[in-house]
Structure formats: C-alpha cells, structure tokens
Design a protein around this motif. Structure first.
Motif, PDB file in Angstrom:
ATOM      1  N   GLY A  49       0.618  -1.588   0.260  1.00 10.42           N
ATOM      2  CA  GLY A  49       0.405  -0.192  -0.015  1.00 10.42           C
ATOM      3  C   GLY A  49       0.924   1.346  -0.035  1.00 10.42           C
ATOM      4  N   ASN A  52       0.006   3.731  -2.577  1.00 12.73           N
ATOM      5  CA  ASN A  52      -1.887   3.675  -2.384  1.00 12.73           C
ATOM      6  C   ASN A  52      -1.333   5.477  -3.350  1.00 12.73           C
ATOM      7  OD1 ASN A  52      -3.802   2.538  -0.159  1.00 12.73           O
ATOM      8  ND2 ASN A  52      -2.472   1.905  -1.828  1.00 12.73           N
ATOM      9  N   ARG A  58     -10.889   6.448  -6.358  1.00 10.95           N
ATOM     10  CA  ARG A  58     -10.913   4.713  -6.056  1.00 10.95           C
ATOM     11  C   ARG A  58      -9.480   5.070  -5.606  1.00 10.95           C
ATOM     12  NH1 ARG A  58     -15.850   2.172  -4.627  1.00 10.95           N
ATOM     13  NH2 ARG A  58     -14.074   1.043  -4.122  1.00 10.95           N
ATOM     14  N   LEU A  59      -9.464   4.553  -4.400  1.00  9.30           N
ATOM     15  CA  LEU A  59      -7.756   4.001  -3.635  1.00  9.30           C
ATOM     16  C   LEU A  59      -7.776   3.165  -4.643  1.00  9.30           C
ATOM     17  CD1 LEU A  59      -5.995   4.791  -1.676  1.00  9.30           C
ATOM     18  CD2 LEU A  59      -7.152   2.805   0.362  1.00  9.30           C
ATOM     19  N   VAL A  60      -6.202   3.115  -4.986  1.00  8.26           N
ATOM     20  CA  VAL A  60      -5.786   2.025  -5.954  1.00  8.26           C
ATOM     21  C   VAL A  60      -3.958   1.428  -5.317  1.00  8.26           C
ATOM     22  CG1 VAL A  60      -7.437   2.208  -7.825  1.00  8.26           C
ATOM     23  CG2 VAL A  60      -4.914   2.876  -7.785  1.00  8.26           C
ATOM     24  N   ASN A  61      -3.408   0.738  -6.037  1.00  6.15           N
ATOM     25  CA  ASN A  61      -2.074   0.448  -5.742  1.00  6.15           C
ATOM     26  C   ASN A  61      -1.845   0.710  -6.871  1.00  6.15           C
ATOM     27  OD1 ASN A  61      -1.600  -0.925  -3.222  1.00  6.15           O
ATOM     28  ND2 ASN A  61      -2.662  -2.492  -4.302  1.00  6.15           N
ATOM     29  N   VAL A  65      -1.644  -0.607 -11.265  1.00  5.31           N
ATOM     30  CA  VAL A  65      -2.479   0.489 -12.836  1.00  5.31           C
ATOM     31  C   VAL A  65      -0.226   0.771 -13.555  1.00  5.31           C
ATOM     32  CG1 VAL A  65      -3.500   2.160 -13.288  1.00  5.31           C
ATOM     33  CG2 VAL A  65      -3.355   0.865 -10.357  1.00  5.31           C
ATOM     34  N   ALA A 112      -4.705   6.198   2.013  1.00  2.00           N
ATOM     35  CA  ALA A 112      -6.005   5.217   2.216  1.00  2.00           C
ATOM     36  C   ALA A 112      -7.051   5.582   3.224  1.00  2.00           C
ATOM     37  CB  ALA A 112      -5.129   3.861   2.892  1.00  2.00           C
ATOM     38  N   LYS A 119     -15.701   8.399   2.580  1.00  2.00           N
ATOM     39  CA  LYS A 119     -16.352   7.238   2.825  1.00  2.00           C
ATOM     40  C   LYS A 119     -17.663   7.628   3.690  1.00  2.00           C
ATOM     41  CE  LYS A 119     -15.821   3.261   2.198  1.00  2.00           C
ATOM     42  NZ  LYS A 119     -16.959   1.866   2.716  1.00  2.00           N
ATOM     43  N   TRP A 131      -9.945  -1.610   7.199  1.00  2.00           N
ATOM     44  CA  TRP A 131     -10.257  -0.883   5.928  1.00  2.00           C
ATOM     45  C   TRP A 131      -8.362  -0.535   5.683  1.00  2.00           C
ATOM     46  CZ3 TRP A 131     -13.134   1.089   2.057  1.00  2.00           C
ATOM     47  CH2 TRP A 131     -12.264   2.459   1.086  1.00  2.00           C
TER      48      TRP A 131
END
Ligand SMILES: Cc1cc2nc3c(=O)[nH]c(=O)nc-3n(C[C@@H](O)[C@@H](O)[C@H](O)COP(=O)(O)OP(=O)(O)OC[C@H]3O[C@@H](n4cnc5c(N)ncnc54)[C@H](O)[C@@H]3O)c2cc1C
Ligand code: FES
Ligand code: FES
Lengths: 160, 315
Positions: A49, A52, A58-61, A65, A112, A119, A131
């Motif tokens: 993470g 991040n 949206r949370l992504v690594n 990607v 994160a 949210k 989370w």
C-alpha cells in the motif's frame, strides 16, 4: 524499445501530459517521469500500500496500474493533499501522534485513510483497522496510525 | 505472509531509477480495443504471446516477476459487455468479466440477493485490490485457491465466452482445467459470468481459512448454496464448491446430494462433510500439509453449509 505512448490525464487537479512505455506502472510514471516521489515503492506487487493513490476517486495500488491506463482519468497523489494554507488534517494528526518512523508507508496510509474518511467520515476503530489492512508498516506497530486517523475524524481514540 | 511474494534476492539494485529493485516489466505493447470482435481478433492473431488485461492484479505482478512472457496486453476495460453488471430478480445476475469486486458489493440489490457472492468478493485482497480485481480475472487466472470461484461453482454460474468461432457457454466448474489453465481456446475471451436468480428459501455462504485476518491466500476455501422447502426443514437442492484442495476449484456433487437426502440434521451435514473430504486431493505446501487441508475442508464445508442454511431460514 517499445514506442513511448503519449498519455493525457489529470493529476492532482492539473491537466498533465506525459510520455511513457506501456510496461511502466503508474507508480513508475509518477516517480520517474513526473518526479512526484511522494508515492513510495514498498513491495511493487500489491501487498504493502505504500504506492496508494486515488484513480477516478477509488483507492488503488499505483504499482498495479499501468501508466497508459490513466489516459483521460483523474489521479490524486499525496502531493495534492496539503494546500498553501497548511497540511491536510490527516497529515497534521500523523505528526502530532508521531505515527511514522521511517515514513515510507506514510503517504500510502494517508491516502488510504483519506479514502476511508471520504466514504465514512466517522469510522470506528474496527473500521479503520479493517480498511487499512492493505497497508503495511514495518516500524510503528500501527497503533499510532490508527489513533491519528481516529483523531483526524474527530473520533475518540481507545485508551492507551 | 505476502501474496506470492518471492524474495528479492535475484533482483539487482537499480541505481538509475528512484526505485530499489530492478523488477520492472520487460517491453510490452498495450492496446485497448472497444469491441469483443477486435479483442478476439488480436488474441487470435498473437496466440499465447498476448493476454487480456482486466484489473491487472495478477497479470502485472506475473509479468514483473517474469513468471509470464508476453508481447501484448489487450486491455478489455473499454469494451461495454465486460463492464456490464445487471441484476434482475427474475433473470438473475450478469457480471461482466472485468467488473471489479467493489462494484458488486456496493450494489445493494446484488448484496441482498447474493450474500454468498458478497462473502467472496469482499475477501479478495484489501480495498485497493478490490478497486481493480475482477471476478472474471480471478477465474481466468485459474489459481486453485481463487476465492470467488468456489462460490461461483456453488451458485451454478455459467461462463459466456466470445471468440473467432462465435459465442459459447460453459458451466463454471468446467472452466479451469489445471493451475493457470482454462478451457479458453485460441482467440477466446471471457465476456461475462451469469448467475441464476436466487430461488425462494435459498441461502449461500463462502468462507476460507487463512492464518491472518486479511490479505492472504486461502489455505482452503468452501462455498455452499442451498434451497430449502417451504417449511425450511429439508434441502431441495444444494451445491458445494471447494478451493485449494485440488489442481482446480471443485464442485463436489456428492456433498450436495448428501444434503437433499432427508430432513436437515447434523448427521446429514456430516455426510456432506465426508463427501467433501473424500473429493479433496490436496497437496502439501508452505501454507499447509495435505492432511491439514483435508481436515480443514471438512470444517469449512460444515460451516459454509450451516451459514447457507441460516441465511435461507432468515429470509
Ligand atoms: C495483494 C493481493 C492480494 C490478493 N488477495 C487475494 C485473495 O484474498 N483472494 C483471491 O482470490 N485473490 C487474491 N488476489 C488475486 C486477485 O486480485 C486476482 O486473482 C484478481 O481477481 C484477478 O482479476 P484482475 O481483474 O486483476 O485480472 P488480471 O490480472 O487483469 O487478469 C488475470 C488473468 O486472467 C486473464 N483474464 C482476465 N480477464 C480475462 C477475460 N475476460 N478473458 C480471458 N482472460 C482474462 C488475464 O489475461 C490474466 O492472465 C490478490 C492479489 C494481490 C496482488
Ligand atoms: S508498492 Fe504498491 S502495494 Fe507495495
Ligand atoms: S514508518 Fe516505517 S514502514 Fe511505517
């Protein structure tokens, strides 16, 4: 070498063009091409993470990607959090609670935690811990991180 | 325990870049077609030199760790059909192959109708992984330990496939053929996974065993789905899927059959447990011995069945 691809995206609210090879991850693009070195490489395989970022909210690594995948999309990194007026509340609380030692994991934890607060503005301790399961810290033992996140959300921390 | 992490011993320190290990991917081409026909044509043309990119949580890691060697990644996320997620109480659920886990559990109607599926998609990695990882990718990666596949098997899912020879369908339990291998032929891709509408008095549950609370590969996984009679004392139909106890996720027909053989009781559930244990052909590895897995599959099948019955009775 494979031809570089021209990618247009929005990074931290700014229209950003870059050239990258298809094999490069978003993390590599951010760090090596755009010199946004706030996002860290911990594991480069999706487990820690440290890399991040937010991709279209949206949370992504970002290590999982590809740079070419963000064409036409919005990326938010740790560099986009503070304003000229000051640090983001999460950044401030991480400092106050001494929630970092080496600091490698910190940008990822903050991104994160921000995704969680977007949210769920008032998360419980359990929600924070669940989370943040995709973020690893080798130094702090997590407790101070959880306290900082709870404090930033205006929630009481558990007794020490 | 890291997910498929290999020690970085073989990696060279990379001084030119700001990152530490030279584990970057080798050169590869990328394309993102807009239609299934284009994607199928590309896959057909390149054969095993090309693969689909969905959420990338398996394929990017495998390419970087040089566990796969490809010339082309075909990103399917611009194709409408693989992004479809539609639920109709009469016709059931269609999960486009590239739909990431979060879209499934954030949909309230789907969450209510398919709690067993929600169990499984919420277990895949952490939130960051769930933003990208798809159920279709989990299936096509064909890991024996994939968490969503046993549940799809229990829920009687059908795979919709597109390819140069036209569309075809397969029951999900026949889709994986060996670790990392599927029934897809050259040029074919998975389009969607369809689940039948939940029947009255039905319930499903998936659970897995891992040595920590989150973020690990299943040592064993088990999914159960049951349909009860009006009085909710007998099982009219049942399906059990298990993971990480054979080269592919398995349907255990004998376990399902055991459950429909009389009034529900602990003894009846024990028969299903025995059937699952008999069907399991596990291996020993770093996560557990074969003997341990055989024991675990019994424990998990029992709990999955109990959970499924409980949900069916609650409705
Ligand atoms: C840190 C981490 C934790 C994880 N934890 C879990 C876990 O707890 N449980 C679990 O089950 N898994 C886990 N996984 C693996 C899980 O994320 C993947 O299996 C994921 O579901 C694959 O989906 P994807 O969209 O990312 O697929 P990709 O990586 O894009 O693709 C996976 C494979 O399927 C092929 N493919 C994808 N879509 C298609 C298609 N439509 N047609 C044909 N072939 C296709 C690709 O070519 C590739 O070979 C974890 C992964 C990571 C990195
Ligand atoms: S560097 Fe991306 S998850 Fe560790
Ligand atoms: S502060 Fe060092 S890894 Fe978290």
């Amino acid at each position: 070498m494979t031809k570089k691809v021209h990618v247009q995206s929005t990074i931290n609210g700014k229209a950003t063009d870059f050239l990258c090879e298809p094999r490069q991850s978003l993390l590599e693009v951010l760090r090596d091409e755009l010199r946004l070195t706030g996002s860290k490489e911990g594991c480069n395989n999706g487990n820690c993470g440290a890399c991040n970022v937010m991709l279209d909210g949206r949370l992504v690594n970002s290590c999982l990607v590809l740079g070419v995948e963000v064409a036409g999309r919005k990326v938010e990194t740790i560099e986009g959090l503070a304003t000229p007026q000051g640090l983001h509340p999460l950044q401030q609380k991480f400092l106050e609670h001494a929630s970092l030692q080496c600091g490698i994991c910190t940008p990822g934890f903050i991104m994160a935690a921000k995704a969680l607060m977007d949210k769920t503005p008032k998360p419980s301790e359990g929600e924070v811990r669940h989370w943040l399961a995709g973020n690893l810290c080798r130094c702090t033992g997590y407790d101070k991180i959880v306290r900082a996140v709870l404090d930033a959300s205006g929630c009481p921390s558990p007794p020490a | 325990m890291l997910w498929l992490a290999e020690p970085p011993l073989g990696h060279k320190l990379n001084k030119a870049k700001t990152h530490l290990w030279d584990d970057s991917m080798k050169d590869i081409d990328y394309t993102a077609p807009r239609t299934l026909a284009e994607a199928a044509a590309l896959l057909n043309d390149k054969g095993d030199r090309a693969r689909i990119l969905a959420g990338g949580t398996d394929i990017i890691v495998q390419l970087r760790e040089h566990r796969r060697d490809l010339d082309l990644l075909v990103d399917v996320k611009n194709i409408a059909e693989v992004n479809e997620l539609t639920f109709d109480p009469a016709r059931g659920l269609r999960i486009g192959a590239a739909v990431p886990c979060y879209r499934i559990y954030e949909n309230k109607d789907i969450a209510k109708a398919y709690p067993g599926l929600i169990d499984a998609v919420s277990l895949v990695g952490g939130v960051q992984i769930q933003s990208r990882a798809s159920v279709g990718g989990n299936l096509c990666n064909a890991s024996p330990a994939a968490d969503t596949t046993p549940m799809l098997i229990a829920l009687e899912a059908t795979c919709h496939i597109a390819g140069p020879q036209g569309p075809r369908q397969l029951p999900v339990e026949t889709f994986c053929t060996a670790p990392g291998r599927t029934a897809l032929e050259r040029g074919e891709l998975l389009v969607s996974i369809d689940l039948p509408a939940p029947k009255p008095h039905s319930g499903a549950h998936y659970l897995r065993f891992i040595p920590r609370n989150e973020m690990d590969i299943a040592v064993v996984g088990a999914g159960a789905s049951v349909v009860l009679d009006d009085k909710k004392q007998k099982c009219l139909a049942a399906r059990i899927g298990v993971g990480a106890v054979a080269p592919t996720p398995l349907l255990v027909p004998d376990a399902g059959a055991a459950l429909v053989d009389g009034a529900l009781s602990d003894a009846l559930i024990d028969k299903a447990v025995q059937a699952a244990r008999a069907a399991a052909k596990p291996i020993s590895d770093m996560r557990g011995t074969a003997e341990y897995r055989k024991h675990l599959v019994g424990v998990l099948v029992k709990r999955a069945v109990q959970g499924a019955i409980h949900r069916a009775r609650e409705k």
